[in-house]
Every structure is written in C-alpha cells, then in structure tokens.
Design a protein around this motif. Structure first.
Motif, PDB file in Angstrom:
ATOM      1  N   LEU A  78       0.833  -1.202   0.000  1.00  0.00           N
ATOM      2  CA  LEU A  78       0.000   0.000   0.000  1.00  0.00           C
ATOM      3  C   LEU A  78       0.869   1.255   0.000  1.00  0.00           C
ATOM      4  CD1 LEU A  78      -2.881  -0.812   2.531  1.00  0.00           C
ATOM      5  CD2 LEU A  78      -3.115  -0.450   0.067  1.00  0.00           C
ATOM      6  N   ALA A  79       1.909   1.260   0.812  1.00  0.00           N
ATOM      7  CA  ALA A  79       2.785   2.433   0.886  1.00  0.00           C
ATOM      8  C   ALA A  79       3.455   2.704  -0.459  1.00  0.00           C
ATOM      9  CB  ALA A  79       3.835   2.223   1.980  1.00  0.00           C
ATOM     10  N   ARG A  80       3.912   1.661  -1.115  1.00  0.00           N
ATOM     11  CA  ARG A  80       4.548   1.854  -2.432  1.00  0.00           C
ATOM     12  C   ARG A  80       3.578   2.452  -3.438  1.00  0.00           C
ATOM     13  NH1 ARG A  80       7.696  -3.993  -2.395  1.00  0.00           N
ATOM     14  NH2 ARG A  80       9.562  -3.284  -1.249  1.00  0.00           N
ATOM     15  N   ALA A  81       2.311   2.038  -3.356  1.00  0.00           N
ATOM     16  CA  ALA A  81       1.308   2.587  -4.263  1.00  0.00           C
ATOM     17  C   ALA A  81       0.932   4.018  -3.893  1.00  0.00           C
ATOM     18  CB  ALA A  81       0.064   1.700  -4.257  1.00  0.00           C
ATOM     19  N   ASN A  82       0.852   4.293  -2.591  1.00  0.00           N
ATOM     20  CA  ASN A  82       0.419   5.608  -2.129  1.00  0.00           C
ATOM     21  C   ASN A  82       1.503   6.673  -2.217  1.00  0.00           C
ATOM     22  OD1 ASN A  82      -2.233   4.855  -1.401  1.00  0.00           O
ATOM     23  ND2 ASN A  82      -1.558   4.109   0.598  1.00  0.00           N
ATOM     24  N   VAL A  83       2.764   6.264  -2.086  1.00  0.00           N
ATOM     25  CA  VAL A  83       3.867   7.231  -2.041  1.00  0.00           C
ATOM     26  C   VAL A  83       4.991   6.741  -2.959  1.00  0.00           C
ATOM     27  CG1 VAL A  83       5.264   8.692  -0.510  1.00  0.00           C
ATOM     28  CG2 VAL A  83       3.259   7.520   0.405  1.00  0.00           C
ATOM     29  N   PRO A  84       4.802   6.827  -4.267  1.00  0.00           N
ATOM     30  CA  PRO A  84       5.799   6.271  -5.182  1.00  0.00           C
ATOM     31  C   PRO A  84       7.153   6.983  -5.140  1.00  0.00           C
ATOM     32  CG  PRO A  84       4.087   7.463  -6.379  1.00  0.00           C
ATOM     33  CD  PRO A  84       3.621   7.335  -4.972  1.00  0.00           C
ATOM     34  N   GLN A  85       7.187   8.202  -4.606  1.00  0.00           N
ATOM     35  CA  GLN A  85       8.442   8.942  -4.572  1.00  0.00           C
ATOM     36  C   GLN A  85       9.331   8.554  -3.390  1.00  0.00           C
ATOM     37  OE1 GLN A  85       5.388  10.030  -3.887  1.00  0.00           O
ATOM     38  NE2 GLN A  85       5.381  12.049  -2.903  1.00  0.00           N
ATOM     39  N   ALA A  86       8.848   7.664  -2.504  1.00  0.00           N
ATOM     40  CA  ALA A  86       9.649   7.187  -1.380  1.00  0.00           C
ATOM     41  C   ALA A  86       9.992   5.710  -1.591  1.00  0.00           C
ATOM     42  CB  ALA A  86       8.895   7.386  -0.071  1.00  0.00           C
ATOM     43  N   ARG A  87      10.881   5.201  -0.735  1.00  0.00           N
ATOM     44  CA  ARG A  87      11.277   3.786  -0.774  1.00  0.00           C
ATOM     45  C   ARG A  87      10.680   3.076   0.438  1.00  0.00           C
ATOM     46  NH1 ARG A  87      16.789   3.822   0.383  1.00  0.00           N
ATOM     47  NH2 ARG A  87      16.504   5.968   1.126  1.00  0.00           N
ATOM     48  N   PHE A  88      10.190   1.862   0.223  1.00  0.00           N
ATOM     49  CA  PHE A  88       9.579   1.092   1.298  1.00  0.00           C
ATOM     50  C   PHE A  88      10.078  -0.344   1.239  1.00  0.00           C
ATOM     51  CE2 PHE A  88       6.650   4.538   0.334  1.00  0.00           C
ATOM     52  CZ  PHE A  88       6.476   5.094   1.594  1.00  0.00           C
ATOM     53  N   GLU A  89      10.371  -0.889   2.422  1.00  0.00           N
ATOM     54  CA  GLU A  89      10.872  -2.250   2.506  1.00  0.00           C
ATOM     55  C   GLU A  89      10.172  -2.995   3.636  1.00  0.00           C
ATOM     56  OE1 GLU A  89      12.885  -3.480   0.359  1.00  0.00           O
ATOM     57  OE2 GLU A  89      13.485  -1.602  -0.643  1.00  0.00           O
ATOM     58  N   LYS A  90       9.939  -4.291   3.424  1.00  0.00           N
ATOM     59  CA  LYS A  90       9.422  -5.152   4.487  1.00  0.00           C
ATOM     60  C   LYS A  90      10.576  -5.514   5.405  1.00  0.00           C
ATOM     61  CE  LYS A  90       7.087  -9.530   5.410  1.00  0.00           C
ATOM     62  NZ  LYS A  90       7.968  -9.786   6.586  1.00  0.00           N
ATOM     63  N   ALA A  91      10.469  -5.157   6.664  1.00  0.00           N
ATOM     64  CA  ALA A  91      11.554  -5.437   7.598  1.00  0.00           C
ATOM     65  C   ALA A  91      11.051  -5.313   9.033  1.00  0.00           C
ATOM     66  CB  ALA A  91      12.717  -4.472   7.379  1.00  0.00           C
TER      67      ALA A  91
END
Length: 201
Positions: A78-91
């Motif tokens: 969801l975060a990747r879709a909502n905020v494409p200008q940031a980086r998100f990782e499962k951790a």
C-alpha cells in the motif's frame, strides 16, 4: 508475537488505514510538522512502521529522501502505491542495521508499541546510533501496557509499552528530549500516547 503483528496487519491493512483516517483528534500531523520543520531540505529520513505511507510518509516525501519499513507486506505494498516517490521495505525494525550516522531524522508513529518491551531499549540505542549529530527522533509511544495479545479491529494483535517515566529514561540515555507530551485522542474510546521528540547531541 511478531508473527501476530505481521499477520494481523496483513489482514487489516486497508481497514486500519480507513479506521485511523477517521480519528478526528489524532495529533500526529501536528507533531510531524514540528519534526519536519526542524529538518533541512533533502534530509535522509527513516520511518519505522510506515504502514500504508499516508499521511506521514507522503508528507515527509514532499521534501525529503524517505525510507519506510514495516513488518507487514500488505502495508508495504500500500505504501509503495500511495507514495511512489519514497522507498519502502518489508523489515523488522528491531533487526535493522545501518551505518552510524545514516539519517537526519527517524520517526515512528504508533509502531514501537508493537515491539516487545524487552527489545525496546536496544531499539532506542540503535535509533541514536543511526542518527547523524543533530538528528531528530520523533515517536508516539504507549504509556504502560504489559506484553499482551488481544482482539483489535477484528484480528489478534500484540501490544507492549513502558510507562512514560520508563520511556523518558530509555530515550534520555541516548538523546536529548526536546518535546515530551501525553496526549489523549479518541478511537472513539480514549487512548493516551506519549509523544517524544529528541535530538542527538
């Protein structure tokens, strides 16, 4: 305990986003503005427990280089879709490792209260190590809940937190506390959180 948190948020990712957006007196945007306003343009920012990326990750990404991490794969998607200008990782935030002095700012909105109490002191120590000199840490912390698993938003969820005095002492071991507020909001039942903004000397 961590699998409970991961599975729970995987199951309710969108439901949690919808529910939290309806909390009219949630103070996180006010504290986010305080945090954001003290950071230089283009700051390196880490968000621990980023959830779906809104509203906080999206706001931070307007001016900064944001990395968000979350235990839940569904939240990260969801975060990747909502905020494409940031980086998100499962951790797992308690298993992260960054070089000393990597970030200008680290934020954690309603996420550290899902970390077992025994692991919170080491997490605060890591946050301080990851910050640059003068870097900022913003967190909303629980106010004293024993490690417990209970039903929440239709799923099993794990919660844990220290008392405000214990939180204060743990953070102050490593960072200078700038803001230390107890704020009650309505979910709709009253829920009190300790908002801490701290600086690395």
């Amino acid at each position: 305990m961590k699998r409970t948190v991961e599975d729970g948020y995987d199951a309710i990712a969108q439901r949690y986003l919808d529910w939290s957006s309806r909390i009219a007196d949630d103070p996180r945007l006010r504290y986010l503005a305080e945090f954001d306003g003290r950071l230089p343009d283009g700051a390196q920012v880490l968000e621990l427990g980023c959830g779906a990326g809104v509203p906080c990750g999206r706001k931070l990404a307007e001016r900064h280089d944001v990395l968000g991490v979350d235990l839940s794969r569904e939240q990260v998607e969801l975060a990747r879709a909502n905020v494409p200008q940031a980086r998100f990782e499962k951790a797992d935030m308690t298993a992260l490792d960054f070089p000393e002095g990597t970030f200008d700012g680290i934020a954690a909105f309603y996420s550290i209260l899902h970390v077992p109490r025994a692991e919170q002191p080491a997490l605060f120590a890591n946050v301080a190590r990851w910050l640059k000199p003068g870097g900022l840490f913003l967190a909303s912390l629980g106010t004293g809940t024993p490690d417990i698993t209970e039903q929440w938003l239709g799923v099993e969820m794990f919660f844990a937190s220290n008392t405000p005095a214990e939180n204060r002492a743990l953070v102050a071991q490593h960072l200078e506390i700038v803001v230390d507020d107890l704020v009650t909001m309505h979910e709709p039942d009253p829920a009190t959180f300790q908002w801490v903004l701290a600086r690395k000397d």
